[in-house]
Design a protein around this motif. Structure first.
Motif, short mmCIF file in Angstrom:
data_model
loop_
_atom_site.label_atom_id
_atom_site.label_comp_id
_atom_site.label_asym_id
_atom_site.label_seq_id
_atom_site.Cartn_x
_atom_site.Cartn_y
_atom_site.Cartn_z
N ALA A 189 63.68 25.99 55.29
CA ALA A 189 62.83 24.73 54.14
C ALA A 189 61.54 25.19 53.22
N LEU A 190 60.56 26.60 54.15
CA LEU A 190 59.74 26.74 53.02
C LEU A 190 60.13 28.23 52.41
N ALA A 191 60.73 28.62 53.42
CA ALA A 191 61.63 29.86 52.29
C ALA A 191 62.37 29.40 51.20
N ALA A 192 62.76 27.47 50.67
CA ALA A 192 63.87 27.30 50.38
C ALA A 192 63.20 27.01 48.71
N VAL A 193 61.72 26.80 48.84
CA VAL A 193 60.86 26.42 48.04
C VAL A 193 60.05 27.18 46.79
N GLU A 194 59.54 26.77 46.16
CA GLU A 194 58.57 27.70 46.07
C GLU A 194 57.11 27.10 44.82
N GLY A 195 55.61 26.80 46.08
CA GLY A 195 55.24 26.71 45.49
C GLY A 195 54.36 25.79 46.73
N PRO A 196 53.17 25.11 46.44
CA PRO A 196 52.24 24.77 47.80
C PRO A 196 53.00 23.33 47.93
N VAL A 197 52.30 23.16 49.34
CA VAL A 197 53.18 21.61 50.22
C VAL A 197 51.51 20.99 50.60
N LEU A 198 51.73 19.85 51.21
CA LEU A 198 50.70 18.94 51.18
C LEU A 198 51.02 18.75 53.16
N LEU A 199 49.83 18.92 53.91
CA LEU A 199 49.89 18.98 55.33
C LEU A 199 48.93 17.96 55.13
N VAL A 200 49.80 17.03 56.05
CA VAL A 200 49.27 15.99 56.31
C VAL A 200 49.34 16.17 58.10
N ASP A 201 47.45 14.94 58.44
CA ASP A 201 46.98 14.66 59.64
C ASP A 201 46.22 13.47 59.37
N ASP A 202 45.72 12.88 60.87
CA ASP A 202 45.37 11.96 60.97
C ASP A 202 43.75 12.24 60.27
N LEU A 203 43.40 13.06 61.27
CA LEU A 203 41.74 12.54 61.02
C LEU A 203 41.69 15.04 61.14
N THR A 204 40.86 14.88 61.05
CA THR A 204 39.57 16.27 60.61
C THR A 204 38.45 15.89 61.11
N GLU A 205 37.83 17.00 62.11
CA GLU A 205 36.79 16.95 63.19
C GLU A 205 36.43 18.19 62.63
N THR A 206 36.44 19.19 63.19
CA THR A 206 35.62 20.71 62.77
C THR A 206 36.96 21.18 61.72
N GLY A 207 37.88 21.09 61.04
CA GLY A 207 38.69 21.39 60.37
C GLY A 207 39.49 22.92 60.89
#
Length: 724
Positions: free
Chosen positions: A679-697
């Motif tokens: 799927a990534l190979a078929a698109v040109e551009g950035p993606v949104l990466l979705v998660d619930d919580l970030t603590e340390t990054g």
């Protein structure tokens, strides 16, 4: 000189200190008793007296008298820079030349040390951290101890781990005490110590209250009532009502004062809201730059601001005699800490207001800070073994990857072990001494129980129908505690819980405004080779995440209160609630329009996201998947798939400790499945990466690295919450 002549000379110094041109100023009886013990008898004294009683007058007057008799300079160990600045100014009024050695004036250290050696300094203020700096400890401290005329330990409750503000650096004072020549007087002072802390401080300093041991110490403990303080508690429904109350009533409070919050995020939120409402306030937190802190202090002292909105970073040592009020937006976890903070008010005025506005989020914040207590024995032993096996000094960055502790907690633990003789700080880091060390389980258990009892006491304080000042005095084991006749329970409520509709709407708008920055990781942590990971230096630009966004911080009093229970480990998993999903869409809209966004006309516009990717989750998979689906639907973006856990990966626990340990757990645990790669190979551009919580990054950083390597042209993290 007779004692009568000494008393006359002492009163004359006091008059200069307080700026009394008539010379009529007179020491309190216990002030004189302490000065007499120090100057005439060269004894050790422990003074436990309320804030504003005049403890600094004792050591400044004693210093002047001892210097006249040819004694060496006074060394004052002080915990805070604000205290040091106040003390230098106060000393100058009495004709006493004071200098400081602390982290903010490193460029002056050599000059100060030369002035001390030349006898030009009457008082040297030293931060406790200096006491275990290798150069200072090994080169300066021995000479200083040999020449000292008086040693003063200010805010001495910091010595005790029973106290609310234990600082292991203070334990290093034992070494200095042992090196003092015979007959050098020692003064320890504090305003916030119950009987247990007083006894522990006395033991640590070798001042046993005259009960034996040959120290012949004098312990002076006075009543802790502050007749100028009127204590109140106001129970309000939620954070918006508390903010609205402040906006409506801040100008009704006398003079200028302090609004305490429990977290940095809350201080920043409250400051922004009150400024929006037209109030002149400034924030003061551990993240405030030193120059800005100093400016904020000066503005409050000069009444150029109505209030400083502060964390506990503004605590001990800040001296403004006419401070008219202290408001707590959130309850501290200890009545002793609370009393210490409210004691900033009403020192030089007849009436000051003290108000507690407790919040629902208080206990979650208490639990977080409680989690930073002394580590379990297993982690301590692991650290000692790592140092022993190294055979050379290990710096904190080098040691951190080998143990499962964050750097700040690791450093505090090492300082305790240093005092206990198990480790030693040298140039280049820390070494093992090889000395046997016993984990004092019983003491740590009792300290933890003490903390729990203090938290219950604060719950009781907020709900008691009895006298609030009497309650606090009893918590500090103050003999003779009796109803004050001034608090809201004694004299009747002075504050209405009513708030205006306009202020409430504005508060809801401020707290309901979604959005917080998520800063990407740019550098790999040091020492990864020690845990078998071949990464170091700067993360290549082509493998980094971009700056991201979150709905809120868990520590704030707006969205944090909504997200905290939803993301708690024990909370059930389920689809994202509608109000949360709607707010996330608002975050996306603001992000698109802002700097670096992708909307037409956005400053420094970037390419628009071309798809949504979600993170694997062992605890909240439905929440994250539903959030990703909602974002894809609203944004008319394809849902490209999810980063998954590798087969056999331990998903039960990724340690939330230090960076290296977290990366070791993540290394190889996450994978981009083939269908996502396609799927990534078929698109040109950035993606949104979705998660619930970030603590340390680091989870986001590792996921972004995988996605970029799989062909993603950019990764834009979008999470519900930031821890902290």
């Amino acid at each position: 000189m007779s004692n009568e002549e000494l008393r006359t000379a002492a009163d004359a110094v006091l008059a200069r200190l307080v700026g009394d041109p008539t010379g009529r100023a007179r020491l309190r009886e216990d002030q004189w008793r302490a000065i007499e013990a120090l100057v005439a008898d060269h004894r050790r004294a422990l003074v436990v007296q309320r804030t504003g009683w005049g403890k600094s007058a004792v050591y400044f007057v004693a210093t002047a008298l001892l210097r006249e008799r040819g004694s060496g300079p006074t060394v004052i160990v002080s915990p805070l820079l604000a205290l040091m600045r106040n003390q230098v100014d106060a000393a100058a009024r009495a004709g006493i030349h004071a200098r400081t050695i602390n982290s903010s004036n490193t460029e002056e250290w050599e000059t100060v040390q030369a002035e001390v050696a030349a006898g030009e300094v009457d008082v040297l203020l030293v931060s406790p951290e200096r006491l275990n700096n290798p150069d200072f400890r090994d080169q300066v401290l021995p000479r200083l101890a040999a020449a000292t005329g008086l040693l003063v330990v200010d805010e001495a409750h910091c010595i005790s781990d029973w106290g609310h503000d234990f600082r292991p650096d203070y334990r290093r004072l034992r070494t200095m005490l042992a090196d003092l020549p015979q007959g050098v007087p020692v003064l320890a002072t504090t305003a916030t110590a119950n009987a247990r802390v007083t006894a522990d401080v006395a033991e640590q300093l070798g001042t046993d209250g005259g009960s034996g041991g040959g120290t012949d110490a004098l312990v002076l403990r006075g009543p802790l009532d502050r007749e100028s303080l009127s204590l109140s508690v106001l129970q309000l429904p939620d954070a918006a009502h508390r903010l609205a109350w402040l906006a409506d009533h801040l100008d009704d409070l006398p003079g200028s004062g302090i609004i305490y919050t429990l977290t940095v995020a809350a201080a920043e939120e409250v400051t922004a809201y009150l400024r929006h409402c037209g109030h002149t306030v400034a924030s003061y937190t551990g993240k405030t730059e030193n120059v800005d802190r100093q400016q904020a202090e000066e503005d409050l002292l000069a009444n150029r601001v109505k209030a400083l909105v502060a964390t506990s970073a503004l605590g001990m040592g800040f001296d403004k005699p006419d401070l008219g009020f202290v408001v707590h937006l959130g309850s501290p976890s200890s009545p002793i800490a609370y009393y210490q903070q409210v004691g900033r008010a009403g020192r030089g005025v007849e009436h000051a207001e003290v108000l507690l506005l407790p919040g629902k989020e208080d206990e979650a914040i208490w639990r977080y800070f409680a989690s930073l207590a002394f580590p379990p024995e297993e982690q301590v032993r692991r650290t000692l073994d790592a140092l022993a096996q190294a055979g050379r000094p290990l710096s904190l960055p080098a040691l951190e990857p080998l143990v499962e502790l964050r750097r700040s907690r690791l450093e505090t633990m090492l300082k305790v072990l240093d005092v206990d003789g198990a480790v030693h700080r040298v140039k280049g880091g820390w070494i093992s001494t090889g000395e046997p060390w016993i984990y004092d389980t019983e003491r740590y258990v009792w300290v933890a129980k003490q903390r729990e009892a203090e938290q219950q006491a604060m719950r009781d304080y907020a709900t008691t129908t009895g006298c609030r000042m009497e309650f606090l005095r009893r918590q500090l084991d103050d003999e003779g505690a009796a109803p004050c006749g001034r608090c809201d329970n004694c004299a009747g409520a002075r504050f209405s819980d009513k708030v205006s509709g306009d202020a409430l709407d504005a508060a809801k708008g401020e707290l309901g405004r979604p959005g917080a920055d998520v800063e990407p990781r740019r550098m790999w942590p040091t020492g990864l080779a020690a845990v078998g990971i071949d990464l170091k230096g700067r993360i290549p630009a082509g493998e980094q995440a971009a700056a991201g966004r979150a709905l809120g911080r868990l520590s704030d009093i707006g969205w944090g209160n909504r997200l905290r229970p939803m993301l708690a480990p024990q909370a059930p998993d389920g689809p994202v609630p509608d109000d949360v999903a709607k707010a996330v869409v608002e975050v996306l809209a603001d992000w698109a329009k802002g700097p670096g966004g992708w909307a037409a006309g956005a400053p420094d516009a970037q390419p628009r996201p071309v798809g949504v990717v979600t993170m694997a989750s062992a605890s909240k998979p439905r929440l994250i998947q539903s959030l990703g689906a909602r974002i894809a639907e609203v944004g008319r973006l394809p849902f490209l798939g999810s980063i998954e856990y590798a087969a056999g990966a331990d998903t039960a626990r990724v340690p939330r400790s230090n960076s290296a340990q977290r990366l070791r757990a993540l290394d190889g645990a996450l994978v981009v499945p083939p269908e996502l790669s396609s799927a990534l190979a078929a698109v040109e551009g950035p993606v949104l990466l979705v998660d619930d919580l970030t603590e340390t990054g680091w989870t986001l950083a590792m996921a972004a690295r995988l996605l970029r390597r799989a062909g993603a042209k950019g990764v834009l993290p979008l999470v519900l919450a930031v821890q902290g």
